[in-house]
Design a protein around this motif. Sequence first.
Motif, mmCIF file in Angstrom:
data_model
loop_
_atom_site.group_PDB
_atom_site.id
_atom_site.type_symbol
_atom_site.label_atom_id
_atom_site.label_comp_id
_atom_site.label_asym_id
_atom_site.label_seq_id
_atom_site.Cartn_x
_atom_site.Cartn_y
_atom_site.Cartn_z
ATOM 1 N N SER A 15 0.754 -1.501 -0.113
ATOM 2 C CA SER A 15 0.056 -0.142 -0.063
ATOM 3 C C SER A 15 0.879 1.144 0.328
ATOM 4 O O SER A 15 0.318 2.211 0.353
ATOM 5 N N ARG A 63 -1.273 1.215 -5.635
ATOM 6 C CA ARG A 63 -1.859 2.296 -5.394
ATOM 7 C C ARG A 63 -3.086 2.452 -5.632
ATOM 8 O O ARG A 63 -4.590 2.856 -5.621
ATOM 9 N N ALA A 74 -6.621 2.018 -2.642
ATOM 10 C CA ALA A 74 -6.293 2.630 -2.164
ATOM 11 C C ALA A 74 -6.896 2.319 -1.169
ATOM 12 O O ALA A 74 -6.720 3.422 0.333
#
Length: 954
Positions: free
Chosen positions: A794, A800, A804
């Motif tokens: 992450s 991402r 997210a």
Amino acid sequence: MTSPRTEIKTTTCYMCACRCGIRVHLRDGKLRYIDGNPEHPINRGVICAKGSSGIMKQYSPARLTRPLKRREGAERGAGEFAEIGWDEAFDILEKRLAHIRATDPRKFALFTGRDQMQALTGLFARQFGTPNYAAHGGFCSVNMAAGMIYTIGGSFWEFGGPDLERAKLFVMIGTAEDHHSNPLKIAISEFKRRGGRFVSINPVRTGYSAIADEWVPIRPGTDGALLLAIVHEVIALGLFDRDFLVRYTNAGQLVNLDERSDDYGLLVRDPATPEENPEYAHNQLWWDRHSGQPVRTHSEGADPHLLGTFRLPDGRVVKPAFQLLEERVKPYTPEWAENITGVPAATIRRLAQEMGIVARDEKIELPIAWTDCWGKEHASVTGNPVAFHAMRGLAAHSNGFQTIRALAILMTLLGTIDRPGGFRHKAPFPRAIPPAAKPPRGPEAVKPDTPLGGLALGWPASPEDLFIDSAGEPVRIDKGFSWEYPLSVHGLMHSVITNAVNEDPYRLDTLMIFMANMAWNSTMNSVEVRKMLNARADDGEYKIPFLVVCDTFQSEMTAFADLVLPDTTYLERHDVMSMLDRPISEFDGPVDSVRVPVVPPPAGCKPFQDVLIELAGRLKLPAFTQGDGKRRYRDYPDFILRYETEPGSGIGFLAGWRGTGGEKFMHGEPNPRQWEMYAQNNCVFHHRLPPSYQYMRNWNKGYMEWAQRVRIRRFGDPIILQLYSEVLQKFRLAADGKWGTRRPPERLRARIKTYFDPLPFYYEPLERQATDGTRYPLAAITQRPMAMYHSWDSQNAWLRQIHAHNHLHVNPRTAAAQGIGDGDWIWVESPWGRVRCLAKLSEAVEPGTVWTWNAIGKQPGAWQLAAGANEARKGFLLNHLISDTLRTADGSAISNSDPITGQAGWYDVRVRIYKAGAEEPRETWPQFEALHAYPGMAREVPEEIAYDASGGRK
Ligand code: SF4
């Protein structure tokens, strides 16, 4: 203008644990892109989104670049650090650890996450003399390893897997959406192209389940009931492979049913033929159909009864193990299982029949001659083409061990163990049942300035192998190998912080954590554990006085450290995936591999392996020290080249290119050019066994002789599959005051008698038993997303863009009952806490289950994400709702773990959901204070980072 210098270097990916071969493309020494290595046996050129995004790991603003010391007076968790040099860091550690080692080595604990260097970390801990060592297995899938290995001598994933090249039917149970990522995807795609049928049993239909021919939704934690009902059907319909059971399993072996005797429930031994090897005896008895007499197993011409009740000449009543299994599963009908699992009885019957009929009627025969361990020559290798794959969905429950025993027994009944089209072992498996390595037996194994008297992790064969004191209480901080968790073969990492803070069984001094975010996604009960990391004793000192965290990136965990050691990335260091550890072997033979640095690390970073080698040298741990007291190894690459398990053994971490000129394999003298030779050969060594050694390895004479020669096996005896587990029965007998000398404490006696059943049985997970199912009607589970490996990604700028934040996935029927719509903010509440999150309605989840991807939600500022990033405002962590501790009937605390192995019961939590109020903030809850950058990290992270075509940052 000079033309750019381009290079391609090969190494091994570590964006997940699959170890694919990669090619790293560089221009003028800078990373340009990563692709799959077509020459590599694991992935054959295939690369996934994670693998190709490895380049962004290098550019992560969360990189730690300096050793850091918590500022005097700063609270843990605040992330207030001062930069120090490596010399100071080593001096601090050397002084502290030398004192602990000289006084009470138990006070140092080393626990590691999903690393691939357990042979080294384990060696370091053992040489240090501490019993307190383990890696992530106890909170991951130890049930899968233990349940399978105690039954068939091997397991899934790194230890073995489905032979999809020849299978006709493939059944996947409880597997995350991309477990065993590229290798399994390649195999499934080829399997489906060949017309194989793929059934997935899972509460959630994503990933692999989404491309299955049939999805069988099931309630979490009930897989054991389903498997036992299938076993019931397979036996009732006579669809088991009798010949296989007779020769290769203990199905025909006689069990003593004289309740008055001390060996009640154990296998009867032949008094005329004493045990040749008491560790692995082979003098059990069959009841011979021809002579009507008891005879030693595998007697020439004998054929045992699998069913019936018999009386020995001395009057003892005995039954074959198979008879007991048949009696056990009689009440486990498909109708009984339907009520528990939610899978219709008709579906269970159909699946059982399909498995049995494919196994029986679509047999494979390969023209490969082989000889079994009893000297019988076979003209061919045959197989029953039903293959299974299972993982954490079965394992991460407090009933997982017995569930996985049921699976291994089903695979055995169908005759699919190490045969074409079924389950196949990967070297160094199969291992003995149980494997020979044992933990120490008592506190006398821990002595100042002395290596531990045994392996910190091993495989108990009976209560005599428990690691307990004279009062029967644990020696390890995590209570591993105690009467609470006797077969905790991977330790209980999830209990370490709670036990240390509670001084139960004692106080630690220094806890060293490597690559595990124990303040966030790698812990249950994360809110409370964060408080524990800050808890102080009456004297004002922290209850865990010194916390050392080694990691590559800033995280929630590093914020709590007293000392932070900045690690390197996988592209900057040497690594080995060793035969002494968890290699990447293929079905056809052993494979090990390495990583070599393709770019230099930032100046302040040091590989954790080098940290251990340095510390081991400074502390003068015997295996790392020469006779004259000087350190033996310069650094980690030097250690890998020269270390041998015993002086002159010829066995080291790497099996390829051994011998002084690299001419030997598996064993041979150290080769000074071994790293170079790996690098020249795609960083991988693959030894193909002759075809006659590639199958039936539990009982294959040629393979056993080879395995003994190369010291993969200690003994060459056959590994008999354990439908009936004597190991478990010995624990039960001890609880009854019989067998051996050790007895469980009174408070644990009933627990041992209940769960150490030598035959698989179904019980509700412990947490479920203790939860009001009316108030908390739903099961809540997590799985990792396909595009990220747990929490590792992450902070990866490319990945991402795929995820997210996460949602709680809810079946529309379940949502409608609560008036919840798609995209609503909702509360999900367990008996232990509540979390606010976003709901996503989906038909791809069975109605009694809600689920989410794990570890996408972050503490604000963690990994240098902006405090307002979606990961912190919309992403959430289900761990806040999962307790690491349960209460027993008498009110005492016990870990939320499998009572046999100590496996964390991650997937047993029960929840309810309801809509958040209109007036509530549209963000996740709980919220935490924002973390900030440490010295040496990028202070400000630009909103946008652009790269020019040559790879340089603009
Ligand atoms: S499957 Fe795992 S090891 Fe293979 S390329 Fe993807 S991230 Fe790397």
